[in-house]
Design a protein around this motif. Sequence first.
Motif: not given
Lengths: 196, 196
Positions: A23-29, A39-41, B13-16
């Motif tokens: 899941t972390a990989t999915r979120l990062a991509y 990403a900054g926000e 976080l809910a934007r993910f």
Amino acid sequence: MSEDPLRIAVAQLARFPGIGERTATRLAYWLLQQPEEVAGEIGQALVALREALHPCEVCCDLSASSPCRRCADPRRSDGLICVVERPQDIGAIESSGEFRGRFHVLHGAISPLDGVGPDQLRIKELLARLGDGADEVLLATDPDVEGDATALYLARLIKPLGIRVTRLAHGIAVGTELEYADRSSVARALEHRREM
Amino acid sequence: MSEDPLRIAVAQLARFPGIGERTATRLAYWLLQQPEEVAGEIGQALVALREALHPCEVCCDLSASSPCRRCADPRRSDGLICVVERPQDIGAIESSGEFRGRFHVLHGAISPLDGVGPDQLRIKELLARLGDGADEVLLATDPDVEGDATALYLARLIKPLGIRVTRLAHGIAVGTELEYADRSSVARALEHRREM
């Protein structure tokens, strides 16, 4: 390799409970496909969250100000203090629309197996508040072994001071964490709170 | 209220994708219970991710350097270029252990319904590379309508140049996205790649 920003971001996201490496990989991509500012926000909001929120000196809830806005609100009654395990439990009580008293956050429950005793909880801070007009303490700890033990411990401490001690009614199913209870169950539990 | 750091963090976080408001709230409160540096570490990693990774000038994969480490690797064969839809698809091909060529990332697939035409994909960049010794282009787009359409489009462009065009074998179940295929299916699909 250990300096690869993608691997670092995946490892950091996977620290969140319930988020595995996939899941972390999915979120990062997903982040990499968004406009550059997204990403900054998100990242800044997480940094700001932890920097801006600190325990309120009165109720120990996490807040951007101290005393927090609930402790500073003159429309709330000082006579009734609702004691909860976690900051997020306050939202569950508030959502019932039936509570106009104050709150106190213990930041946990007594749990010898986890090495959590009364000294690790914000009990000293609770006792220090009881002289400020409290005539009832409503114990809203979870209906599980740790929450019940904590309620019993507090009742034994507070009742000798001549203050009424009540417990949320068992309208909430045993085993359910307060944070996830539906609002009508919480409303019923408030209404049927019982003497301890 | 709109300046409440907790609400801001929950909203961010809910934007993910796949993270609703309830999960976001859980994650935010979890962060608040961690040592102070944890939120900073996660937040900084997200900011760094987007700032550090940019498309490689050769293969269009997202990388901290350009050309990326795969394009700069002299042990890889220039003769074979594997074309994928997304950066994360590269990992699926690599995990099979059977591929020693180069990659090219299209960043999507032709999808008229989503308004994605050939001009939105990195096709121009792919054609520009074909003069550098490529004698085979392996199309590893997803086995779905968009991926098949993209493969067909590319085959019609590239075959007239006298370059062999192949497609991953249908060892991967139709409907499965390449990113989530198991490594033995990917290995079989590489082995049975067919002429187009």
